[in-house]
Write a protein that holds these residues in place. Structure first.
Motif, PDB file in Angstrom:
ATOM      1  N   ARG A  14       0.853  -1.195   0.000  1.00  0.00           N
ATOM      2  CA  ARG A  14       0.000   0.000   0.000  1.00  0.00           C
ATOM      3  C   ARG A  14       0.886   1.241   0.000  1.00  0.00           C
ATOM      4  O   ARG A  14       1.745   1.402   0.868  1.00  0.00           O
ATOM      5  CB  ARG A  14      -0.942   0.005   1.197  1.00  0.00           C
ATOM      6  CG  ARG A  14      -1.898   1.194   1.168  1.00  0.00           C
ATOM      7  CD  ARG A  14      -3.132   0.986   2.021  1.00  0.00           C
ATOM      8  NE  ARG A  14      -4.054   2.107   1.908  1.00  0.00           N
ATOM      9  CZ  ARG A  14      -4.901   2.295   0.915  1.00  0.00           C
ATOM     10  NH1 ARG A  14      -4.958   1.416  -0.066  1.00  0.00           N
ATOM     11  NH2 ARG A  14      -5.698   3.337   0.889  1.00  0.00           N
ATOM     12  N   PHE A  15       0.629   2.121  -0.969  1.00  0.00           N
ATOM     13  CA  PHE A  15       1.450   3.314  -1.151  1.00  0.00           C
ATOM     14  C   PHE A  15       0.558   4.544  -1.264  1.00  0.00           C
ATOM     15  O   PHE A  15      -0.592   4.462  -1.715  1.00  0.00           O
ATOM     16  CB  PHE A  15       2.312   3.185  -2.407  1.00  0.00           C
ATOM     17  CG  PHE A  15       3.268   2.025  -2.369  1.00  0.00           C
ATOM     18  CD1 PHE A  15       4.565   2.191  -1.914  1.00  0.00           C
ATOM     19  CD2 PHE A  15       2.862   0.757  -2.764  1.00  0.00           C
ATOM     20  CE1 PHE A  15       5.438   1.126  -1.856  1.00  0.00           C
ATOM     21  CE2 PHE A  15       3.730  -0.315  -2.706  1.00  0.00           C
ATOM     22  CZ  PHE A  15       5.016  -0.136  -2.253  1.00  0.00           C
ATOM     23  N   GLU A  16       1.112   5.667  -0.863  1.00  0.00           N
ATOM     24  CA  GLU A  16       0.406   6.945  -0.942  1.00  0.00           C
ATOM     25  C   GLU A  16       1.146   7.853  -1.910  1.00  0.00           C
ATOM     26  O   GLU A  16       2.371   8.034  -1.791  1.00  0.00           O
ATOM     27  CB  GLU A  16       0.351   7.600   0.441  1.00  0.00           C
ATOM     28  CG  GLU A  16      -0.308   6.734   1.505  1.00  0.00           C
ATOM     29  CD  GLU A  16      -0.023   7.205   2.917  1.00  0.00           C
ATOM     30  OE1 GLU A  16       0.936   8.021   3.072  1.00  0.00           O
ATOM     31  OE2 GLU A  16      -0.718   6.762   3.842  1.00  0.00           O
ATOM     32  N   TYR A  34       6.111   9.526  -7.699  1.00  0.00           N
ATOM     33  CA  TYR A  34       6.768   9.029  -6.494  1.00  0.00           C
ATOM     34  C   TYR A  34       5.706   8.791  -5.429  1.00  0.00           C
ATOM     35  O   TYR A  34       4.825   9.640  -5.219  1.00  0.00           O
ATOM     36  CB  TYR A  34       7.813  10.016  -5.990  1.00  0.00           C
ATOM     37  CG  TYR A  34       9.037  10.084  -6.867  1.00  0.00           C
ATOM     38  CD1 TYR A  34      10.179   9.335  -6.570  1.00  0.00           C
ATOM     39  CD2 TYR A  34       9.066  10.879  -8.011  1.00  0.00           C
ATOM     40  CE1 TYR A  34      11.306   9.381  -7.381  1.00  0.00           C
ATOM     41  CE2 TYR A  34      10.188  10.936  -8.830  1.00  0.00           C
ATOM     42  CZ  TYR A  34      11.301  10.178  -8.514  1.00  0.00           C
ATOM     43  OH  TYR A  34      12.413  10.223  -9.321  1.00  0.00           O
ATOM     44  N   ALA A  35       5.815   7.625  -4.775  1.00  0.00           N
ATOM     45  CA  ALA A  35       4.838   7.263  -3.752  1.00  0.00           C
ATOM     46  C   ALA A  35       5.564   6.849  -2.480  1.00  0.00           C
ATOM     47  O   ALA A  35       6.692   6.348  -2.516  1.00  0.00           O
ATOM     48  CB  ALA A  35       3.945   6.127  -4.251  1.00  0.00           C
ATOM     49  N   GLY A  41       7.392   4.092   5.149  1.00  0.00           N
ATOM     50  CA  GLY A  41       7.759   5.451   4.771  1.00  0.00           C
ATOM     51  C   GLY A  41       8.748   5.567   3.633  1.00  0.00           C
ATOM     52  O   GLY A  41       9.094   6.686   3.225  1.00  0.00           O
ATOM     53  N   LEU A  42       9.219   4.457   3.059  1.00  0.00           N
ATOM     54  CA  LEU A  42      10.148   4.539   1.937  1.00  0.00           C
ATOM     55  C   LEU A  42       9.460   5.185   0.747  1.00  0.00           C
ATOM     56  O   LEU A  42       8.319   4.852   0.416  1.00  0.00           O
ATOM     57  CB  LEU A  42      10.635   3.141   1.549  1.00  0.00           C
ATOM     58  CG  LEU A  42      11.557   3.078   0.327  1.00  0.00           C
ATOM     59  CD1 LEU A  42      12.894   3.733   0.630  1.00  0.00           C
ATOM     60  CD2 LEU A  42      11.749   1.646  -0.149  1.00  0.00           C
ATOM     61  N   VAL A  43      10.159   6.095   0.092  1.00  0.00           N
ATOM     62  CA  VAL A  43       9.642   6.750  -1.108  1.00  0.00           C
ATOM     63  C   VAL A  43      10.315   6.134  -2.320  1.00  0.00           C
ATOM     64  O   VAL A  43      11.542   5.994  -2.362  1.00  0.00           O
ATOM     65  CB  VAL A  43       9.890   8.269  -1.055  1.00  0.00           C
ATOM     66  CG1 VAL A  43       9.488   8.931  -2.369  1.00  0.00           C
ATOM     67  CG2 VAL A  43       9.114   8.879   0.107  1.00  0.00           C
ATOM     68  N   ASP A 241      14.795   8.464   4.296  1.00  0.00           N
ATOM     69  CA  ASP A 241      14.887   9.362   5.443  1.00  0.00           C
ATOM     70  C   ASP A 241      15.693   8.623   6.516  1.00  0.00           C
ATOM     71  O   ASP A 241      16.111   7.480   6.294  1.00  0.00           O
ATOM     72  CB  ASP A 241      13.493   9.794   5.928  1.00  0.00           C
ATOM     73  CG  ASP A 241      12.636   8.634   6.412  1.00  0.00           C
ATOM     74  OD1 ASP A 241      13.191   7.607   6.885  1.00  0.00           O
ATOM     75  OD2 ASP A 241      11.397   8.720   6.325  1.00  0.00           O
ATOM     76  N   PRO A 242      15.972   9.233   7.659  1.00  0.00           N
ATOM     77  CA  PRO A 242      16.806   8.546   8.654  1.00  0.00           C
ATOM     78  C   PRO A 242      16.282   7.182   9.083  1.00  0.00           C
ATOM     79  O   PRO A 242      17.067   6.258   9.349  1.00  0.00           O
ATOM     80  CB  PRO A 242      16.846   9.536   9.823  1.00  0.00           C
ATOM     81  CG  PRO A 242      16.757  10.880   9.147  1.00  0.00           C
ATOM     82  CD  PRO A 242      15.774  10.663   8.028  1.00  0.00           C
ATOM     83  N   ASP A 243      14.964   7.010   9.146  1.00  0.00           N
ATOM     84  CA  ASP A 243      14.416   5.715   9.551  1.00  0.00           C
ATOM     85  C   ASP A 243      14.581   4.664   8.458  1.00  0.00           C
ATOM     86  O   ASP A 243      14.976   3.521   8.731  1.00  0.00           O
ATOM     87  CB  ASP A 243      12.932   5.857   9.913  1.00  0.00           C
ATOM     88  CG  ASP A 243      12.706   6.715  11.144  1.00  0.00           C
ATOM     89  OD1 ASP A 243      13.593   6.711  12.029  1.00  0.00           O
ATOM     90  OD2 ASP A 243      11.668   7.388  11.216  1.00  0.00           O
ATOM     91  N   THR A 244      14.278   5.027   7.214  1.00  0.00           N
ATOM     92  CA  THR A 244      14.337   4.029   6.144  1.00  0.00           C
ATOM     93  C   THR A 244      15.773   3.697   5.757  1.00  0.00           C
ATOM     94  O   THR A 244      16.043   2.583   5.308  1.00  0.00           O
ATOM     95  CB  THR A 244      13.540   4.490   4.915  1.00  0.00           C
ATOM     96  OG1 THR A 244      13.979   5.795   4.502  1.00  0.00           O
ATOM     97  CG2 THR A 244      12.049   4.543   5.227  1.00  0.00           C
ATOM     98  N   ILE A 245      16.724   4.624   5.944  1.00  0.00           N
ATOM     99  CA  ILE A 245      18.117   4.273   5.635  1.00  0.00           C
ATOM    100  C   ILE A 245      18.647   3.307   6.685  1.00  0.00           C
ATOM    101  O   ILE A 245      19.447   2.404   6.380  1.00  0.00           O
ATOM    102  CB  ILE A 245      19.007   5.536   5.518  1.00  0.00           C
ATOM    103  CG1 ILE A 245      20.285   5.226   4.720  1.00  0.00           C
ATOM    104  CG2 ILE A 245      19.372   6.110   6.868  1.00  0.00           C
ATOM    105  CD1 ILE A 245      20.051   4.942   3.273  1.00  0.00           C
TER     106      ILE A 245
END
Length: 335
Positions: A14-16, A34-35, A41-43, A241-245
């Motif tokens: 599921r993507f936004e 881009y989603a 939260g990964l884009v 972002d810092p969390d996804t990296i």
């Protein structure tokens, strides 16, 4: 929106929708969506291109492939930093001196990396070899990987050892490096997890993998949206972002030591796109081309924007919302 292709980090589908990007360097008939993954939260660009499509995204004269600039030694502070912190022989300096320089080294010659071990550096996606040249001047043993043939030719003109290809066909099995650098590379890769896993096989036991990549949590993205320079559609496939990296490193079998964000001089390019191209480019390709070409001819430095924004962007960077993110990874600890 639902997608048949799962998120590479969490496997959810599921993507936004986040933003529509445009190739603002060379006009394209395509728009690039881009989603953001609703779970982690990964884009990512949706849909992702094929491996065969990606080389066509890079125009001739792509800036990271330009000839290397010389290492700046004209400033007194640069010469001191080289002697006591960045040079290969600085490891012989007293530990207290090196610790003192470490506190503010990120603001001096920030593209260089801290020496460790035997100062063996691998630069993945080294372009024309600017960082390799700089570190070689400092006494490092340097090696690169670069897929672009023209950039590799420049490297070899400068007598650099560079493999033309990718991490997946590089002949480094069994070699060890003290520092492996991926500077603004990971966002270009279709499979960044496997790329990190691969380079981790070449890392010395006490080595470090340093990943530099744009930060989608940047305050400048919130301000400029599709005109944000580091969006760089369609060349940037993933934005972290810092969390996804941290999650990326964890899936690659690495442990994150630190993740920080920095301000970068990209705001001038974002302002230029905003003023000369606007948030939305026309559907008509001729009109789109005219706007992009006129924008390229009229690039200005916007020095006032840079100077006025620097203090506030520095504060946002301390809060994790700078344009550029620096993540440092190490091998997992042995129980």
């Amino acid at each position: 929106m639902n997608s048949g292709v799962p998120c590479i980090l969490c496997g959810r589908r599921r993507f936004e929708h986040l933003v529509t990007g445009y190739d603002r360097m060379r006009a394209s008939v395509s728009d690039y969506e881009y989603a953001r993954c609703a779970a982690c939260g990964l884009v990512a660009m949706r849909p992702l291109p094929t491996a065969e499509e990606i080389p066509g995204f890079y125009p001739d004269g792509y800036e990271p492939h330009a000839a290397p600039r010389p290492l700046r030694r004209d400033k007194f502070i640069n010469r001191v930093a080289i002697r006591y912190f960045y040079g290969a022989d600085s490891l012989a300096q007293p530990r207290i001196v090196r610790k003192a320089f470490r506190l503010f080294s990120g603001r001096i010659m920030r593209d260089l990396v801290e020496p460790r071990g035997s100062c063996r550096l691998l630069d993945v996606g080294c372009g024309a070899g600017e960082l390799l040249v700089h570190h070689r001047e400092l006494g490092w043993e340097v090696t690169g990987i670069e897929p672009d043939a023209c950039a590799v030719a420049v490297c070899r003109t400068n007598r650099l050892q560079v493999h033309q290809g990718t991490v997946f066909d590089a002949p480094f099995d069994g070699r060890q490096f003290d520092t492996i650098l991926l500077s603004q590379v990971i966002e270009h890769l279709l499979d960044p997890i496997e790329a990190l896993r691969k380079v981790a096989q070449w890392l010395a036991p006490d080595g470090r993998i340093i990943v530099m990549t744009p930060n989608i949590r940047s305050i400048c993205f919130a301000w400029f949206r599709s005109c944000w320079f580091p969006l760089e559609a369609p060349r940037h496939l993933f934005l972290f972002d810092p969390d996804t990296i941290r999650a990326l490193g964890r899936l690659a079998g690495l442990r994150a030591l630190r993740v920080v964000t920095r301000s970068a001089p990209w705001i001038t390019f974002s302002v230029h796109y905003w003023k000369t191209q606007g948030q939305v480019l026309p559907r008509d390709f001729a009109a789109r081309s005219a706007i992009v070409e006129a924008s390229a001819r009229s690039m200005r430095p916007y020095q006032a924007w840079r100077k006025l924004s620097a203090p506030i962007l520095g504060l946002y960077a301390l809060a994790g919302r700078g344009d550029l993110m620096r993540a440092e990874f190490a091998l997992p600890t042995v129980p």
